[in-house]
Scaffold this active site. Sequence first.
Site, PDB file in Angstrom:
ATOM      1  N   GLY A  11     -11.181  -7.743  -0.076  1.00  0.00           N
ATOM      2  CA  GLY A  11     -10.735  -7.495   1.288  1.00  0.00           C
ATOM      3  C   GLY A  11      -9.544  -6.571   1.441  1.00  0.00           C
ATOM      4  O   GLY A  11      -8.834  -6.642   2.444  1.00  0.00           O
ATOM      5  N   SER A  12      -9.349  -5.641   0.503  1.00  0.00           N
ATOM      6  CA  SER A  12      -8.200  -4.741   0.656  1.00  0.00           C
ATOM      7  C   SER A  12      -8.387  -3.790   1.842  1.00  0.00           C
ATOM      8  O   SER A  12      -7.416  -3.415   2.504  1.00  0.00           O
ATOM      9  CB  SER A  12      -7.934  -3.964  -0.630  1.00  0.00           C
ATOM     10  OG  SER A  12      -8.964  -3.046  -0.905  1.00  0.00           O
ATOM     11  N   ASN A  13      -9.612  -3.405   2.136  1.00  0.00           N
ATOM     12  CA  ASN A  13      -9.832  -2.559   3.320  1.00  0.00           C
ATOM     13  C   ASN A  13      -9.595  -3.341   4.604  1.00  0.00           C
ATOM     14  O   ASN A  13      -9.030  -2.801   5.566  1.00  0.00           O
ATOM     15  CB  ASN A  13     -11.249  -1.964   3.299  1.00  0.00           C
ATOM     16  CG  ASN A  13     -11.332  -0.748   2.400  1.00  0.00           C
ATOM     17  OD1 ASN A  13     -10.825   0.318   2.743  1.00  0.00           O
ATOM     18  ND2 ASN A  13     -11.926  -0.916   1.230  1.00  0.00           N
ATOM     19  N   LYS A  65     -29.890  -7.990   0.857  1.00  0.00           N
ATOM     20  CA  LYS A  65     -30.035  -7.554   2.249  1.00  0.00           C
ATOM     21  C   LYS A  65     -29.698  -8.684   3.212  1.00  0.00           C
ATOM     22  O   LYS A  65     -29.694  -9.860   2.839  1.00  0.00           O
ATOM     23  CB  LYS A  65     -31.442  -7.035   2.512  1.00  0.00           C
ATOM     24  CG  LYS A  65     -32.535  -8.075   2.343  1.00  0.00           C
ATOM     25  CD  LYS A  65     -33.901  -7.482   2.658  1.00  0.00           C
ATOM     26  CE  LYS A  65     -34.994  -8.526   2.461  1.00  0.00           C
ATOM     27  NZ  LYS A  65     -36.321  -8.038   2.822  1.00  0.00           N
ATOM     28  N   ARG A  93     -24.497  -6.059   1.226  1.00  0.00           N
ATOM     29  CA  ARG A  93     -25.897  -6.273   1.617  1.00  0.00           C
ATOM     30  C   ARG A  93     -26.346  -5.131   2.509  1.00  0.00           C
ATOM     31  O   ARG A  93     -25.552  -4.623   3.313  1.00  0.00           O
ATOM     32  CB  ARG A  93     -26.062  -7.574   2.409  1.00  0.00           C
ATOM     33  CG  ARG A  93     -25.925  -8.800   1.562  1.00  0.00           C
ATOM     34  CD  ARG A  93     -25.902 -10.039   2.430  1.00  0.00           C
ATOM     35  NE  ARG A  93     -25.608 -11.184   1.596  1.00  0.00           N
ATOM     36  CZ  ARG A  93     -26.535 -11.941   1.011  1.00  0.00           C
ATOM     37  NH1 ARG A  93     -27.817 -11.704   1.229  1.00  0.00           N
ATOM     38  NH2 ARG A  93     -26.185 -12.937   0.235  1.00  0.00           N
ATOM     39  N   HIS A 111     -17.653   3.781   1.863  1.00  0.00           N
ATOM     40  CA  HIS A 111     -18.375   3.875   0.584  1.00  0.00           C
ATOM     41  C   HIS A 111     -17.499   4.620  -0.430  1.00  0.00           C
ATOM     42  O   HIS A 111     -16.922   5.667  -0.100  1.00  0.00           O
ATOM     43  CB  HIS A 111     -19.710   4.597   0.779  1.00  0.00           C
ATOM     44  CG  HIS A 111     -20.502   4.655  -0.486  1.00  0.00           C
ATOM     45  ND1 HIS A 111     -21.224   3.572  -0.955  1.00  0.00           N
ATOM     46  CD2 HIS A 111     -20.657   5.644  -1.401  1.00  0.00           C
ATOM     47  CE1 HIS A 111     -21.786   3.903  -2.098  1.00  0.00           C
ATOM     48  NE2 HIS A 111     -21.468   5.147  -2.390  1.00  0.00           N
TER      49      HIS A 111
HETATM   50  C1  GAR Z   1     -14.599  -0.736  -1.560  1.00  0.00           C
HETATM   51  O1  GAR Z   1     -14.245   0.144  -2.604  1.00  0.00           O
HETATM   52  C2  GAR Z   1     -15.792  -0.215  -0.803  1.00  0.00           C
HETATM   53  O2  GAR Z   1     -15.816   1.165  -0.730  1.00  0.00           O
HETATM   54  C3  GAR Z   1     -16.924  -0.756  -1.629  1.00  0.00           C
HETATM   55  O3  GAR Z   1     -16.530  -2.058  -1.966  1.00  0.00           O
HETATM   56  C4  GAR Z   1     -15.109  -2.072  -2.103  1.00  0.00           C
HETATM   57  C5  GAR Z   1     -14.561  -3.241  -1.323  1.00  0.00           C
HETATM   58  O4  GAR Z   1     -13.209  -3.411  -1.603  1.00  0.00           O
HETATM   59  N1  GAR Z   1     -18.156  -0.755  -0.904  1.00  0.00           N
HETATM   60  C6  GAR Z   1     -19.331  -0.447  -1.450  1.00  0.00           C
HETATM   61  O5  GAR Z   1     -19.470  -0.164  -2.616  1.00  0.00           O
HETATM   62  C7  GAR Z   1     -20.493  -0.473  -0.479  1.00  0.00           C
HETATM   63  N2  GAR Z   1     -21.641   0.137  -1.062  1.00  0.00           N
HETATM   64  P1  GAR Z   1     -12.304  -4.365  -0.722  1.00  0.00           P
HETATM   65  O6  GAR Z   1     -12.977  -5.726  -0.682  1.00  0.00           O
HETATM   66  O7  GAR Z   1     -11.008  -4.420  -1.462  1.00  0.00           O
HETATM   67  O8  GAR Z   1     -12.155  -3.764   0.648  1.00  0.00           O
END
Ligand code: GAR
Length: 203
Positions: A11-13, A65, A93, A111
Amino acid sequence: MNIAILGSGKGSNAEAIFAAIADGTLPATKVVALLSDVPDAGILQRGIRYGVTGTYIDAGPFRTKLDGPGEQRYLDALRAADADTIVLAGFMRIIKAGMLAAFPNRIVNIHPSLLPAFPGLNAWRQALDYGVRITGCTVHLVDAGTDTGPILDQMAVRVHDDDTAESLHARIQECEHTIYPAALQRLASGRLRLTGRRMIAVV
Ligand code: GAR
C-alpha cells in the site's frame, strides 16, 4: 472526486495518495473506500492515520480476476460508499466487464513499467531480464485488456548496472508515488478529454 482505493499489497501508493490529500496537493478528492482482496495486506492499515478504515472483501474463487459473486461484492461496497472513481494501487486482479461497465473510463491503474512494454506481473523484473536501459511507470485508465488502457502519465527510470529486481522496483516506486497523485489531480480537475486513446487536457 470520491475515490475507492483497491490494492493487494503493502500500500505505498495508497499512502502517497492519502498524503497528497492531507497536504493539499490533491484537493477536492476524498477516499470513500479502501478495499483489499488479501485479508492481511498492509494497504488495509494505510488509512488509519487519515480516518479511513480498510476493508477486506473476498474476491471469490478466481485467483487472477475479479468476476462473478466476488465482483458483485466489490460493486455493492463501491456503490454503498458512493465511489465515482476506482483507483487500483497494486490490485493484482484483472478487472472484468461488470466493473468496467459500472465505472466507464473511471478506473485508474498504476503499472511498474513504461507501457506498452512489459505488461502483466513483475514488470520491473521483466525489464531487468530483458536488458532495457530505461524503464519506469505508467498511470492509465483500465480497459478490457491487460494494462492496455489510455495513458494518463509516465515517468522514466534508468536501469543501473548493479540493479537487482528489488533496487529497481524501489526506484520505480519512488516515481509512482509522484505521478499517481499528480495524475489523479489532473483527472479530478475534470479538464481531461479522451480522444481516441489519447487523454488531452482541455483549457
Ligand atoms: C506497484 O509497484 C504497482 O505498480 C504494482 O504493484 C505495486 C504495488 O505497490 N502493480 C502492478 O504490478 C499491477 N500490474 P504498493 O502496494 O506499495 O502500492
